[in-house]
Scaffold this motif. Structure first.
Motif, PDB file in Angstrom:
ATOM      1  N   THR A   4       0.842  -1.191   0.000  1.00 33.70           N
ATOM      2  CA  THR A   4       0.000   0.000   0.000  1.00 33.70           C
ATOM      3  C   THR A   4       0.870   1.232   0.000  1.00 33.70           C
ATOM      4  N   ALA A   5       0.371   2.291  -0.642  1.00 33.51           N
ATOM      5  CA  ALA A   5       1.175   3.508  -0.747  1.00 33.51           C
ATOM      6  C   ALA A   5       1.408   4.111   0.618  1.00 33.51           C
ATOM      7  N   LYS A   6       2.619   4.557   0.867  1.00 35.78           N
ATOM      8  CA  LYS A   6       2.965   5.141   2.154  1.00 35.78           C
ATOM      9  C   LYS A   6       2.878   6.665   2.060  1.00 35.78           C
ATOM     10  N   ALA A   7       2.533   7.301   3.162  1.00 35.37           N
ATOM     11  CA  ALA A   7       2.367   8.755   3.157  1.00 35.37           C
ATOM     12  C   ALA A   7       3.724   9.416   3.275  1.00 35.37           C
ATOM     13  N   ARG A   8       4.382   9.624   2.157  1.00 35.13           N
ATOM     14  CA  ARG A   8       5.657  10.310   2.136  1.00 35.13           C
ATOM     15  C   ARG A   8       5.804  11.005   0.796  1.00 35.13           C
ATOM     16  N   SER A   9       6.671  11.980   0.730  1.00 31.56           N
ATOM     17  CA  SER A   9       6.752  12.816  -0.470  1.00 31.56           C
ATOM     18  C   SER A   9       7.695  12.253  -1.522  1.00 31.56           C
ATOM     19  N   HIS A  10       8.624  11.408  -1.127  1.00 36.10           N
ATOM     20  CA  HIS A  10       9.627  10.951  -2.081  1.00 36.10           C
ATOM     21  C   HIS A  10       9.838   9.446  -1.995  1.00 36.10           C
ATOM     22  N   TYR A  11       9.754   8.795  -3.137  1.00 30.69           N
ATOM     23  CA  TYR A  11      10.069   7.375  -3.251  1.00 30.69           C
ATOM     24  C   TYR A  11      11.247   7.218  -4.203  1.00 30.69           C
ATOM     25  N   ILE A  12      11.996   6.146  -4.020  1.00 33.52           N
ATOM     26  CA  ILE A  12      13.075   5.834  -4.957  1.00 33.52           C
ATOM     27  C   ILE A  12      12.541   4.814  -5.958  1.00 33.52           C
ATOM     28  N   PRO A  13      12.478   5.144  -7.253  1.00 33.47           N
ATOM     29  CA  PRO A  13      11.995   4.186  -8.256  1.00 33.47           C
ATOM     30  C   PRO A  13      12.892   2.957  -8.307  1.00 33.47           C
ATOM     31  N   TRP A  14      12.332   1.823  -8.714  1.00 29.61           N
ATOM     32  CA  TRP A  14      13.105   0.586  -8.708  1.00 29.61           C
ATOM     33  C   TRP A  14      14.272   0.646  -9.681  1.00 29.61           C
ATOM     34  N   ILE A  15      14.129   1.406 -10.772  1.00 32.08           N
ATOM     35  CA  ILE A  15      15.239   1.540 -11.725  1.00 32.08           C
ATOM     36  C   ILE A  15      16.405   2.273 -11.074  1.00 32.08           C
ATOM     37  N   VAL A  16      16.099   3.303 -10.275  1.00 33.19           N
ATOM     38  CA  VAL A  16      17.152   4.039  -9.573  1.00 33.19           C
ATOM     39  C   VAL A  16      17.825   3.139  -8.543  1.00 33.19           C
ATOM     40  N   VAL A  17      17.040   2.343  -7.814  1.00 35.87           N
ATOM     41  CA  VAL A  17      17.619   1.394  -6.859  1.00 35.87           C
ATOM     42  C   VAL A  17      18.536   0.413  -7.582  1.00 35.87           C
ATOM     43  N   ALA A  18      18.123  -0.042  -8.757  1.00 34.45           N
ATOM     44  CA  ALA A  18      18.950  -0.969  -9.539  1.00 34.45           C
ATOM     45  C   ALA A  18      20.275  -0.321  -9.920  1.00 34.45           C
ATOM     46  N   LEU A  19      20.240   0.947 -10.360  1.00 32.45           N
ATOM     47  CA  LEU A  19      21.473   1.632 -10.751  1.00 32.45           C
ATOM     48  C   LEU A  19      22.339   1.944  -9.531  1.00 32.45           C
ATOM     49  N   MET A  20      21.696   2.303  -8.405  1.00 28.57           N
ATOM     50  CA  MET A  20      22.456   2.515  -7.174  1.00 28.57           C
ATOM     51  C   MET A  20      23.187   1.244  -6.775  1.00 28.57           C
ATOM     52  N   ASP A  21      22.514   0.110  -6.934  1.00 32.38           N
ATOM     53  CA  ASP A  21      23.109  -1.169  -6.571  1.00 32.38           C
ATOM     54  C   ASP A  21      24.120  -1.620  -7.607  1.00 32.38           C
ATOM     55  N   PHE A  22      23.855  -1.283  -8.860  1.00 26.53           N
ATOM     56  CA  PHE A  22      24.734  -1.704  -9.950  1.00 26.53           C
ATOM     57  C   PHE A  22      26.155  -1.197  -9.748  1.00 26.53           C
ATOM     58  N   VAL A  23      26.310   0.034  -9.213  1.00 30.97           N
ATOM     59  CA  VAL A  23      27.648   0.581  -9.040  1.00 30.97           C
ATOM     60  C   VAL A  23      28.446  -0.215  -8.009  1.00 30.97           C
ATOM     61  N   THR A  24      27.773  -0.974  -7.143  1.00 33.64           N
ATOM     62  CA  THR A  24      28.482  -1.778  -6.149  1.00 33.64           C
ATOM     63  C   THR A  24      28.689  -3.218  -6.607  1.00 33.64           C
ATOM     64  N   VAL A  25      28.014  -3.631  -7.682  1.00 33.47           N
ATOM     65  CA  VAL A  25      28.064  -5.025  -8.101  1.00 33.47           C
ATOM     66  C   VAL A  25      29.144  -5.262  -9.148  1.00 33.47           C
ATOM     67  N   ILE A  26      29.133  -4.512 -10.223  1.00 30.63           N
ATOM     68  CA  ILE A  26      30.043  -4.810 -11.323  1.00 30.63           C
ATOM     69  C   ILE A  26      30.472  -3.515 -11.990  1.00 30.63           C
ATOM     70  N   GLY A  27      31.684  -3.495 -12.472  1.00 30.85           N
ATOM     71  CA  GLY A  27      32.213  -2.369 -13.222  1.00 30.85           C
ATOM     72  C   GLY A  27      33.185  -2.875 -14.261  1.00 30.85           C
ATOM     73  N   PHE A  28      33.634  -1.990 -15.115  1.00 34.94           N
ATOM     74  CA  PHE A  28      34.568  -2.395 -16.170  1.00 34.94           C
ATOM     75  C   PHE A  28      35.848  -2.966 -15.561  1.00 34.94           C
ATOM     76  N   ASP A  29      36.255  -2.406 -14.411  1.00 30.39           N
ATOM     77  CA  ASP A  29      37.471  -2.888 -13.750  1.00 30.39           C
ATOM     78  C   ASP A  29      37.347  -4.346 -13.330  1.00 30.39           C
ATOM     79  N   ASP A  30      36.157  -4.757 -12.898  1.00 33.04           N
ATOM     80  CA  ASP A  30      35.972  -6.147 -12.477  1.00 33.04           C
ATOM     81  C   ASP A  30      36.251  -7.110 -13.622  1.00 33.04           C
ATOM     82  N   ILE A  31      35.931  -6.698 -14.836  1.00 28.51           N
ATOM     83  CA  ILE A  31      36.216  -7.522 -16.009  1.00 28.51           C
ATOM     84  C   ILE A  31      37.720  -7.593 -16.227  1.00 28.51           C
TER      85      ILE A  31
END
Length: 550
Positions: A4-31
């Protein structure tokens, strides 16, 4: 947490959460890291690890995040809910402290990226000594601690989206330019470039030790879990973010490694490839297409933003994991307190001190490249060990599924099959973590190999010992008001003052101030030693007064 929707002014979209997490998971250096360890064979390893590790890993995190979507502590909450407060504390502690070598490594990478932007090359050793490299890394880290303590999560979201998105675009650009080059008839550096070149030639201990960096490169998706509280529909959107990360990871690792084989001879790789390989790659492809060093400088800027975003996410998310849902009775009271902005400022200072110790220890290695490689390989040991807690929690959830809420997303409907998959992930992670104690960037019998092995063991044991001491200190605080009496504080003062003076004397006299300064070299060293001694005495005295007052 219901959808259910929570009473707050700002949510983080799931795509943004994915990109926030992506920077900690893999990068060109890891390759790059794993390409240096295995060459073209890394493509085969990535394929196997993608299907046998990455996909199950991401979906296990999605299952746990959906099951415990109302909890804010991520892996800490999951372990605490399934195994009790004490094990939950150890999960939180080891997950937090085992991220510190990577924090130092990321700060090192920021210094390297600035070196490329300023000097246009990767020969950082000719421009500074080991001590200056460590000092600049410390400056980057302290400045970012200050930045982190004064800005809200909105800036973290923006930096993560820009850094993660730009890094993914740069990798896509590199892959497509590689394909365009091959279409135009440009030569392939690795020969023979055939099916046999992608198959491993041996399965010795050295080869097995390299797989820890694959696990290190691909773990971290659970760092997104604390942000479920900031999502509008966490149980539905969190699995979407994890699936997006898995797809982006597969693209980067498989096609990126293949492209590296086109521009580097996998049989004769530069010794500093782990530190400078990403820059060499974009420099080579830019020159091939007549762009000079434009792509090199573009990547250096992206890399700097990407690494700073990693620092931001790791410091913020790991602190949330550490303190977000933990039984505080196992921690000294000073570490659980927050400032007016709600940030655990004492935890940040503790992070700074421990990272400083790691940097000092790394300074005993011969070259800056050796420091970079050792810190990277240390992550291959400690990071998988902490990830074992994640798979243990999943095993407990599947073993006692009747005790926990039914998740909106379920990975593997059959509990027995789910438990077996969790056991596989736990066992393989633990096995490769143990294998990683063997240094992979030094030949057995050399001084570098011996020092690296000793440091691998001592630093890992130090992390374990410190984690065990924390509940003991907290217990003494509850029983006696103070954890330590006057003699222990005197001992701590002596250790801090003598150790600090010794370290700074060595660094100032041997590394930082040139011998051409003559007598002024000694004068500067003595002045710095006096300042360090005064600071050490003041810190310990103020610390004891603060604890007594509390």
């Amino acid at each position: 947490m219901p959808d259910t929707a929570k009473a707050r002014s700002h949510y983080i979209p799931w795509i943004v959460v994915a990109l926030m997490d992506f920077v900690t998971v893999i990068g060109f250096d890891d390759i790059i890291y794993n390409f240096q360890n295995q060459g073209l064979v890394a493509v085969t390893s990535w394929v196997l690890m993608t299907f046998l590790y990455v996909i199950p890993y991401s979906l296990i995190v999605a299952h746990l995040g959906s099951t415990f979507s109302a909890d804010a502590g991520g892996i800490t909450s999951w372990v605490r809910e399934t195994n009790g407060d004490l094990i939950g504390y150890f999960a939180a502690w080891f997950y937090w402290i085992t991220g510190l070598p990577y924090v130092v490594d990321v700060a090192n990478s920021v210094v390297v990226s600035f070196g490329w932007m300023v000097n246009g090359d990767g020969d950082i050793q000719s421009h500074m000594t080991n001590a200056w490299f460590g000092l600049l890394t410390a400056v980057v880290f302290v400045l970012f601690i200050w930045f982190q303590s004064r800005f809200k999560n909105k800036s973290l979201e923006i930096m993560s989206v820009v850094g993660g998105g730009a890094m993914f675009i740069m990798t896509v650009l590199f892959v497509f330019m590689t394909i365009a080059g091959l279409t135009a008839g440009n030569p392939i550096k690795t020969q023979p470039f055939n099916f046999g070149g992608f198959l491993p030639k041996h399965f010795n201990l050295q080869f097995l030790a390299t797989f820890a960096l694959f696990i290190f490169a691909m773990n971290g998706s659970e760092l997104a879990a604390p942000y479920t509280a900031d999502m509008k529909h966490p149980s539905r959107d969190f699995p979407k973010a994890l699936k997006m990360i898995a797809v982006m990871t597969m693209f980067m690792t498989l096609l990126g490694t293949f492209s590296l084989g086109v521009y580097f001879n996998a049989h004769h790789l530069p010794n500093d490839l782990k530190m400078n390989g990403s820059y060499y790659a974009f420099q080579a492809i830019g020159r091939q297409f007549g762009l000079g060093n434009i792509l090199l400088y573009l990547f250096a800027g992206v890399q700097c933003i990407y690494m700073l975003a990693q620092l931001a996410v790791i410091l913020d998310a790991s602190t949330r994991v550490f303190l977000g849902d933990m039984a505080k009775k196992y921690m000294p009271t000073q570490l659980t307190k927050v400032n007016d902005a709600g940030l655990p400022i004492n935890g940040y200072w503790m992070t700074t001190i421990l990272c400083g110790i790691i940097m000092v220890v790394a300074g005993f290695l011969p070259q800056i490249n050796d420091i970079f490689n050792w810190l990277l390989n240390l992550n291959g040991i400690v990071s998988p060990f902490s990830t074992c807690f994640l798979f243990w929690a999943f095993m407990m959830v599947r073993l006692h599924s009747d005790r926990y809420p039914t998740p909106s997303y379920t990975y593997l409907k059959n509990d027995k099959v789910g438990f077996i998959v969790g056991l596989w992930m736990f066992a393989i992670t633990l096995f490769f973590a143990i294998m990683a104690f063997q240094p992979v960037d030094a030949k057995p019998g050399t001084r570098l190999y011996t020092w690296s092995l000793i440091l691998n063991i001592l630093v890992t044991l130090g992390m374990v010992l410190l984690g065990v001491l924390m509940p003991w200190i907290a217990k003494r605080q509850r029983q006696h008001g103070l954890a330590f009496g006057r003699p222990m504080w005197y001992l701590a003062t002596v250790i801090l003052v003598v150790g600090g003076v010794a370290i700074f004397s060595y660094g100032i006299y041997q590394e930082i101030v040139p011998a051409s300064f003559g007598i002024w070299r000694i004068v500067i060293t003595v002045m710095v030693d006096i300042a360090v001694a005064w600071w050490g005495l003041k810190v310990t005295a103020n610390g004891r007064k603060q604890i007594i007052a509390e």
